[in-house]
Scaffold this active site. Structure first.
Site, PDB file in Angstrom:
ATOM      1  CE  LYS A 254     -15.808  57.795 -31.440  1.00 32.17           C
ATOM      2  NZ  LYS A 254     -16.705  57.096 -30.558  1.00 32.17           N
ATOM      3  CG  PHE A 344     -10.991  61.508 -23.235  1.00 32.60           C
ATOM      4  CD1 PHE A 344     -11.639  62.717 -23.422  1.00 32.60           C
ATOM      5  CD2 PHE A 344     -11.758  60.362 -23.099  1.00 32.60           C
ATOM      6  CE1 PHE A 344     -13.022  62.780 -23.475  1.00 32.60           C
ATOM      7  CE2 PHE A 344     -13.135  60.412 -23.143  1.00 32.60           C
ATOM      8  CZ  PHE A 344     -13.782  61.626 -23.325  1.00 32.60           C
TER       9      PHE A 344
HETATM   10  P1  ATP Z   1     -20.437  57.671 -31.386  1.00 34.73           P
HETATM   11  O1  ATP Z   1     -21.880  57.591 -31.739  1.00 34.73           O
HETATM   12  O2  ATP Z   1     -19.529  57.767 -32.530  1.00 34.73           O
HETATM   13  O3  ATP Z   1     -20.009  56.747 -30.314  1.00 34.73           O
HETATM   14  P2  ATP Z   1     -21.212  59.861 -30.026  1.00 34.73           P
HETATM   15  O4  ATP Z   1     -22.249  60.354 -30.959  1.00 34.73           O
HETATM   16  O5  ATP Z   1     -21.609  59.121 -28.811  1.00 34.73           O
HETATM   17  O6  ATP Z   1     -20.166  59.026 -30.797  1.00 34.73           O
HETATM   18  P3  ATP Z   1     -19.306  61.748 -30.481  1.00 34.73           P
HETATM   19  O7  ATP Z   1     -18.989  63.011 -29.847  1.00 34.73           O
HETATM   20  O8  ATP Z   1     -19.784  61.805 -31.872  1.00 34.73           O
HETATM   21  O9  ATP Z   1     -20.356  61.049 -29.576  1.00 34.73           O
HETATM   22  O10 ATP Z   1     -18.033  60.804 -30.372  1.00 34.73           O
HETATM   23  C1  ATP Z   1     -17.237  60.988 -29.269  1.00 34.73           C
HETATM   24  C2  ATP Z   1     -17.544  59.967 -28.211  1.00 34.73           C
HETATM   25  O11 ATP Z   1     -16.567  58.955 -28.261  1.00 34.73           O
HETATM   26  C3  ATP Z   1     -17.390  60.586 -26.853  1.00 34.73           C
HETATM   27  O12 ATP Z   1     -18.607  61.075 -26.384  1.00 34.73           O
HETATM   28  C4  ATP Z   1     -16.852  59.494 -25.992  1.00 34.73           C
HETATM   29  O13 ATP Z   1     -17.911  58.779 -25.377  1.00 34.73           O
HETATM   30  C5  ATP Z   1     -16.202  58.547 -26.953  1.00 34.73           C
HETATM   31  N1  ATP Z   1     -14.726  58.516 -26.848  1.00 34.73           N
HETATM   32  C6  ATP Z   1     -13.986  57.404 -26.830  1.00 34.73           C
HETATM   33  N2  ATP Z   1     -12.679  57.681 -26.767  1.00 34.73           N
HETATM   34  C7  ATP Z   1     -12.556  59.013 -26.738  1.00 34.73           C
HETATM   35  C8  ATP Z   1     -11.449  59.904 -26.698  1.00 34.73           C
HETATM   36  N3  ATP Z   1     -10.194  59.487 -26.679  1.00 34.73           N
HETATM   37  N4  ATP Z   1     -11.720  61.240 -26.695  1.00 34.73           N
HETATM   38  C9  ATP Z   1     -12.986  61.700 -26.731  1.00 34.73           C
HETATM   39  N5  ATP Z   1     -14.069  60.897 -26.781  1.00 34.73           N
HETATM   40  C10 ATP Z   1     -13.862  59.564 -26.794  1.00 34.73           C
END
Ligand code: ATP
Length: 595
Positions: A254, A344
């Site tokens: 991530k 990804f």
């Molecule tokens: P966070 O606040 O935890 O960064 P978020 O609220 O922005 O997350 P989430 O869907 O909760 O969004 O977490 C997924 C986010 O993590 C994705 O939107 C993307 O930007 C990021 N990300 C990083 N690596 C990956 C991956 N391998 N696969 C999917 N998403 C990823």
């Protein structure tokens, strides 16, 4: 349609502080609107001319706007500037100036929505040396036929200061009610919106051909798809539990960057942000390498753009990418702040929608497409198949070592569900300094003025979580720590632009604030605990009668989530489930202590 009909509706909407009344006004406006312009009215309601992904802005300099008010009224620039200093808004300024001059000429043409839209459209599309003069003439001629009330909104459109704050889901509710009489049809509309990101097109299809035709909207190149999201888990154990009966899952790094959706056609690449805005201009280096190296006639890919240290190739934190968010000097920024793109997912390939393939099949496809790539600027995100908790722990350690914020774990059989946040994907982050499992992304809805060192700025911000069912923002905390002087100054400036005269109709808060804002700016906040609260409205009555949920020791982390829309903030449901998980963890601790 007479522009005055829109003006009447907007005035009513500005007066209301009830979300229900707001929807009612919207429904009656949509019913009055001729179907051939319904898409345009839907954009105008949100202060836009097109969906965000078009990336076209009106762009009229303030000086020019003031001249445009002077032109038809004959009032001198100094007087207009004086009124502007008082009102702080060029729409209000135009209205005041027009009022003081009395009504427009008797022979003035009646202004229609069509005319206003077409003129604004022309202004937005004009560019080049002579464009400023032409824009000035266009605004001037519109204002010369407008009434004071009309000119107020015309200028607000032009300057981007229309603050109705009508969210996408309120529009979807209103569309469902206006054209099908049944609010639950909003779910069908939402699916169409998830793959097209275009409320105007959804509205027009619905109004002209009915709900059945809306279900036929498909993924299209250069129209962003709303991203699939992940649920959070606290431990590798929970992650494995969430992978249901599967014995294994896909684990990926991530990365802490910006999510980008890449649309590549034969001779054009466009990049879209998580909030569906076109951001191609910020990453010309990414578009270039994708155009040159990714072998596909038409493809939609998803990946994380991450800043790197060019010397060591180490990943740098999200904030570094802010240097790329500029209008000018992009060339220099590309050299000074290099990035890489880590792919990804793949959603579309050579004319075929790939979202119904499983995760494993989509991963294989990305690997095939990028097999020949040796370029370091485009990479496929590191991945491994995990079968047990040990595997996850090992992969997590490697992710942290590589500068990632944690791992994503994905069900092997899951399809890509646009716009959904579910347990098909879970995110497991490294330990935070705060005690709750994750930071929260909260929307600023109000503020108290500062005292002492903070005089002239805000002392505390009222922040809220998003209630997706009601499309409202419910207060969860006042945040006053974690801000540097620079943060305060920058936030003050951006918040000024979202200021409204009373509590916004989509905000639910029981507290008195010095100022209120249109829900727009999202900040990241850490906290030590989630507690029951009689004064905050988030999760009201969900755990205990007459109690909501609040944050203990909330602290701004320094991250303004410009990649998130207010509707992408932490939701009430997430907050409640974080609270429940926290209570479960406390109970386990206590039993351990007593054993
Ligand atoms: P966070 O606040 O935890 O960064 P978020 O609220 O922005 O997350 P989430 O869907 O909760 O969004 O977490 C997924 C986010 O993590 C994705 O939107 C993307 O930007 C990021 N990300 C990083 N690596 C990956 C991956 N391998 N696969 C999917 N998403 C990823």
């Amino acid at each position: 349609m007479d522009f005055s009909i829109l003006v009447d509706a907007f005035e009513e909407m500005e007066q209301t502080s009830s979300r229900l009344a707001l929807t009612d006004h919207l429904v009656s406006l949509l019913r009055k609107t001729p179907t051939n312009i319904i898409d345009r009215v839907v954009y105008l309601i949100q202060g836009k001319l097109y969906p965000d992904y078009e990336g076209i802005e009106l762009g009229l300099a303030q000086k020019l706007a003031i001249q445009a008010i002077s032109l038809p009224t004959g009032v001198d620039i100094n007087t207009i500037e004086e009124v502007y200093r008082k009102t702080g808004d060029l729409g209000d300024t135009a209205a005041e100036i027009m009022k003081s001059k009395g009504q427009t000429t008797l022979f003035a043409e009646k202004i229609t929505v069509e005319r206003v839209y077409l003129t604004l459209d022309k202004i937005a599309r004009l560019s080049g040396k002579r464009s400023q003069e032409a824009k000035l003439r266009l605004v001037g001629s519109l204002l010369s036929d407008a009434t004071a009330r009309e000119s107020r909104y015309i200028m607000k459109f032009i300057m981007g200061t229309l603050r109705l704050g009508i969210g996408d889901y309120t529009v979807l509710d209103a569309l469902a009610l206006a054209f099908t009489g049944n609010k639950s049809n909003k779910y069908t509309l939402e699916v169409a919106y998830n793959v097209s990101s275009d409320l105007g097109t959804v509205a027009k299809l619905l109004a002209t051909s009915g709900i059945g035709s809306v279900t036929k909207i498909r993924i299209t190149l250069y129209k962003p798809v709303r991203p699939m999201l992940a649920e959070r888990v606290r431990t590798p154990e929970e992650a494995m539990e969430r992978m249901l009966k599967d014995k294994s899952a896909g684990a990926e790094f991530k990365l802490d960057g910006e999510r980008v959706q890449i649309h590549k056609g034969k001779d054009r690449v466009d990049l879209f942000s998580r909030r569906l805005e076109k951001i191609t201009a910020h990453y010309p280096d990414v578009s270039d390498v994708v155009q040159k190296l990714v072998e596909a006639n038409e493809i939609i890919l998803e990946g994380e753009v991450v800043a790197i240290n060019a010397q060591t190739d180490e990943y740098l934190p999200f904030q570094e990418l802010m240097h790329r968010r500029r209008k000018y000097g992009i060339k220099e920024a590309v050299e000074e702040y290099p990035v890489v793109i880590n792919l990804f997912d793949v959603l579309y390939f050579n004319g075929e929608d790939k979202t119904s393939l499983t995760y494993l099949q989509r991963r294989k496809l990305i690997e095939q497409i990028t097999a020949g790539l040796k370029n370091q600027k485009v990479r496929v995100v590191s991945q491994c198949i995990v079968k047990n908790i040990k595997d996850i722990e090992k992969f997590m350690a490697s992710a942290i070592e590589h500068g990632c914020e944690g791992v994503m774990i994905k069900q092997l059989a899951s399809t890509y569900r646009a716009g959904a946040r579910e347990f098909a994907w879970v995110k497991l982050k490294r330990e935070y300094k705060s005690d709750i499992a994750d930071t929260l992304d909260l929307v600023i809805v109000g503020a108290l003025y500062g005292r002492g060192r903070r005089v002239g700025k805000y002392g505390a911000l009222l922040v809220a979580v998003y209630d997706s069912k009601a499309d409202m923002f419910r207060s969860v905390s006042k945040v006053g720590t974690g801000f540097t002087d620079l943060h305060l100054e920058q936030l003050y400036k951006s918040l000024e632009e979202t200021r409204v005269s009373h509590k916004h109709p989509r905000v639910n808060a029981g507290m008195q604030m010095d100022v209120w804002f249109e829900p727009e700016i999202v900040i990241e906040v850490s906290a030590s605990e989630i507690t029951l609260s009689p004064s905050h409205t988030a999760g009201m009555n969900s755990i205990r009668e007459k109690y909501g949920l609040a944050l203990r020791f909330p602290k701004f982390t320094g991250k303004v989530r410009i990649d998130k829309k207010p509707e992408d903030a932490t939701t009430v449901e997430e907050l409640i489930s974080m609270y429940k998980r926290q209570m479960k963890a406390i109970k386990v601790e206590e039993t351990k202590k007593h054993q």
